[in-house]
Design an enzyme around this catalytic site. Structure first.
Site, mmCIF file in Angstrom:
data_model
loop_
_atom_site.group_PDB
_atom_site.id
_atom_site.type_symbol
_atom_site.label_atom_id
_atom_site.label_comp_id
_atom_site.label_asym_id
_atom_site.label_seq_id
_atom_site.Cartn_x
_atom_site.Cartn_y
_atom_site.Cartn_z
ATOM 1 N N GLN A 70 -18.213 -6.407 -0.264
ATOM 2 C CA GLN A 70 -17.371 -7.312 -1.050
ATOM 3 C C GLN A 70 -17.001 -8.594 -0.299
ATOM 4 O O GLN A 70 -16.177 -9.374 -0.771
ATOM 5 C CB GLN A 70 -16.135 -6.590 -1.574
ATOM 6 N N GLN A 99 -9.139 -7.631 -10.049
ATOM 7 C CA GLN A 99 -9.798 -6.388 -9.604
ATOM 8 C C GLN A 99 -9.363 -5.202 -10.478
ATOM 9 O O GLN A 99 -10.177 -4.381 -10.891
ATOM 10 C CB GLN A 99 -9.431 -6.142 -8.141
ATOM 11 N N ASP A 125 -3.951 -7.577 -6.844
ATOM 12 C CA ASP A 125 -5.365 -7.853 -7.129
ATOM 13 C C ASP A 125 -5.584 -7.630 -8.621
ATOM 14 O O ASP A 125 -6.227 -6.667 -9.047
ATOM 15 C CB ASP A 125 -6.253 -6.958 -6.260
ATOM 16 N N GLY A 145 -3.177 -1.801 -6.746
ATOM 17 C CA GLY A 145 -2.060 -2.744 -6.801
ATOM 18 C C GLY A 145 -2.303 -3.869 -7.797
ATOM 19 O O GLY A 145 -3.443 -4.326 -7.970
ATOM 20 N N GLU A 146 -1.214 -4.310 -8.416
ATOM 21 C CA GLU A 146 -1.315 -5.415 -9.383
ATOM 22 C C GLU A 146 -1.517 -6.765 -8.707
ATOM 23 O O GLU A 146 -1.818 -7.741 -9.376
ATOM 24 C CB GLU A 146 -0.055 -5.467 -10.261
ATOM 25 N N HIS A 197 0.836 -1.213 0.000
ATOM 26 C CA HIS A 197 0.000 0.000 0.000
ATOM 27 C C HIS A 197 0.868 1.260 0.000
ATOM 28 O O HIS A 197 0.558 2.241 -0.677
ATOM 29 C CB HIS A 197 -0.861 0.063 1.267
ATOM 30 N N MET A 256 3.051 -9.261 -0.532
ATOM 31 C CA MET A 256 2.494 -8.545 0.627
ATOM 32 C C MET A 256 0.977 -8.557 0.543
ATOM 33 O O MET A 256 0.399 -8.297 -0.521
ATOM 34 C CB MET A 256 2.963 -7.097 0.621
HETATM 35 O O1 PAF Z 1 -8.142 -3.845 -2.918
HETATM 36 C C1 PAF Z 1 -8.786 -3.474 -1.925
HETATM 37 O O2 PAF Z 1 -8.242 -3.255 -0.834
HETATM 38 C C2 PAF Z 1 -10.284 -3.313 -2.047
HETATM 39 O O3 PAF Z 1 -10.852 -4.286 -2.861
HETATM 40 C C3 PAF Z 1 -10.701 -1.888 -2.503
HETATM 41 C C4 PAF Z 1 -10.208 -1.586 -3.903
HETATM 42 C C5 PAF Z 1 -10.150 -0.862 -1.524
HETATM 43 C C6 PAF Z 1 -12.223 -1.780 -2.520
HETATM 44 O O4 PAF Z 1 -12.771 -2.010 -1.263
#
Ligand code: PAF
Length: 282
Positions: free
Chosen positions: A61, A153, A150, A147-148, A37, A184
């Site tokens: 989610q 996502q 995820d 971030g890559e 992060h 991480m």
């Molecule tokens: O990747 C995450 O931490 C979450 O999926 C996000 C993008 C903050 C949405 O809640």
């Protein structure tokens, strides 16, 4: 650094900064910030004058039986870490400020949400797409950094902004790894005892796959790479949820490994901790 807890206050701040001509980045997070992060916050700072970090464990989610209540929370520590990286404001709303009793809308990004993590976590990406859209509307950033790790996502969010003409530039930050290769993740905090060692099978399987492909002069069959990946994960004692080699934009499965291929893996460690990892292969 400023901290705000309501969407209204957040929007007032963003609108005021935009009127002053400031360029704003958003780094959406669920808190429990780690070096991955922090690298995204640093990237955001390099790209804009002002950085918003959102910290919101998004209930929408998480599926039934998932780790919503157990998800690690460390708000004070996160604020300190974000400030050190140059964040200007933290947006951390209570769940009821994001989803009141009348809430009934959800955003679904079709095909990209169905496979991989979407198959194991029904509804997960609707929750992500909906909260990210809300965060964009509340914070009006010029840029948002994801971030890559995820990887699915990220593909979904890119599609979302394209499909809905959302005027936010999506920037990706690379996976940050521990010295031994473990990607991480806030969920690494759940790893106890030997599970930390077992979790290395994900990055080890990816490294072996890359080695196998680099050592071949012929086109490499996806199925042969996946056989190696699956046996490394199984031998380590983890339970594989999926291992797939897919096109990095369309997420479609492929027959042969190409320069566009990504290996994406998810496994349960110690029967409990679900971790994901991925890498391009060439
Ligand atoms: O990747 C995450 O931490 C979450 O999926 C996000 C993008 C903050 C949405 O809640």
């Amino acid at each position: 650094m400023k901290i705000v807890h309501t969407p209204e206050e957040m929007t007032i701040w963003s609108n005021a900064m935009r009127r002053e001509g400031k360029r704003i980045s958003l780094v959406p997070t669920m808190g429990c910030l780690h070096a991955g992060h922090l690298s995204l916050i640093k990237k955001a700072k390099d790209l804009s004058e002002l950085v918003i970090v959102s910290i919101f464990v998004n209930p929408m989610q998480f599926g039934p039986g998932e780790d919503l209540d157990a998800y690690p929370r460390q708000f004070e520590i996160d604020c300190g870490l974000a400030e050190q990286q140059g964040a200007d404001i933290i947006f951390s709303p209570a769940p009821e400020k994001m989803y009141d009793d009348t809430f009934q809308t959800s955003i679904s990004v079709g095909r990209l949400s169905r496979g991989l993590c979407g198959a194991d976590r029904p509804g997960h990406f609707e929750g992500v797409a909906t909260v990210v859209t809300k965060l964009f509307n509340i914070t009006s950033p010029h840029v948002a950094v994801f971030g890559e790790k995820d990887f699915q996502q990220l593909a979904i969010i890119r599609q979302l902004v394209k499909d809905l003409n959302i005027p936010v530039e999506i920037i990706a930050g690379p996976i940050v790894r521990e010295a031994d290769g473990l990607a991480m993740s806030s969920r690494n905090k759940y790893l106890e005892g030997n599970d930390r060692q077992i979790a290395l099978c994900l990055s080890q399987a990816i490294a072996e796959a890359r080695k196998l492909i680099a050592g071949s002069t012929e086109p490499v069959l996806v199925s042969s790479v996946l056989t190696v990946v699956k046996s490394i994960v199984a031998d380590a004692g983890a339970v594989l949820e999926y291992a797939e080699i897919i096109d990095k934009v369309t997420l479609a499965t492929e027959e042969y490994v190409s320069a566009e291929s990504v290996l994406a893996v998810a496994a349960k460690i110690g029967g409990r901790v679900r971790l994901i990892d991925n890498s391009i292969l060439i």
